[in-house]
Design an enzyme around this catalytic site. Sequence first.
Site, mmCIF file in Angstrom:
data_model
loop_
_atom_site.group_PDB
_atom_site.id
_atom_site.type_symbol
_atom_site.label_atom_id
_atom_site.label_comp_id
_atom_site.label_asym_id
_atom_site.label_seq_id
_atom_site.Cartn_x
_atom_site.Cartn_y
_atom_site.Cartn_z
ATOM 1 N N THR A 180 85.114 75.223 47.290
ATOM 2 C CA THR A 180 86.030 75.162 48.422
ATOM 3 C C THR A 180 87.386 75.689 47.952
ATOM 4 O O THR A 180 87.608 75.922 46.764
ATOM 5 C CB THR A 180 86.204 73.719 48.918
ATOM 6 N N GLU A 181 88.300 75.845 48.896
ATOM 7 C CA GLU A 181 89.658 76.278 48.537
ATOM 8 C C GLU A 181 90.315 75.277 47.599
ATOM 9 O O GLU A 181 90.942 75.653 46.604
ATOM 10 C CB GLU A 181 90.513 76.444 49.802
ATOM 11 N N ASP A 206 89.670 63.257 52.101
ATOM 12 C CA ASP A 206 90.910 62.511 51.875
ATOM 13 C C ASP A 206 90.554 61.198 51.177
ATOM 14 O O ASP A 206 89.723 60.434 51.669
ATOM 15 C CB ASP A 206 91.580 62.227 53.218
#
Length: 212
Positions: A191-192, A118
């Site tokens: 990663t996704e 984040d």
Amino acid sequence: MRTRNKPWAAERLSDFPQFAVPNPDRLKGKWTEEFANSNPIHIEVGTGKGRFITEMARANPEINYIGIELSESIIVTALDRLIEVDLPNVKLLNINAEDLTSVFEKGEVNRVYLNFSDPWPKNRHEKRRLTFKTFLDLYKSVLPANGEIHFKTDNQGLFEYSLQSFSSYGMLLTYVSLDLHKSEFEGNIMTEYEERFSKKGQRIYRCEVRYQ
């Protein structure tokens, strides 16, 4: 994107202690016993839905991997993925990254991965960024001398901030890519989020840094 709350997630995690380790502080200094080998341990802080950690474990059976994720509603998806592939060299921890030193001894972790953390773009939230100096202190406390952090993000602002943070901390920058998918880097496991962003043509930034 807001994560849908899954009120059943905690119970499901508790049903599979062989993958989602309960009370991991009891294993501080004893992770070789948990994995039943003395292979190196790599951790991913903010493992999300678990694609990266499981694919890394599949590609590198000689390394033990631990995925760390605070949200039960997110890590339960990583658990489902792990149940499906049933890899012996992956564990999941549903803990806060701030608790790393309660779970690992100094030098017990060999590498830290930070993937698409984040960005916390507002200045008042700087201390929440996983590359802020207090987190760098935490990683240093569980890594050996000259331990490494591998960092990937799609967020240019966070990448620039992180490079400055690493530099100010006195870390050695050993690899930098400003456009990973157009570089010659081999063995990248997405990663996704990475797959989604790269399909939109967004740059992926990556670096490797080492403590001195």
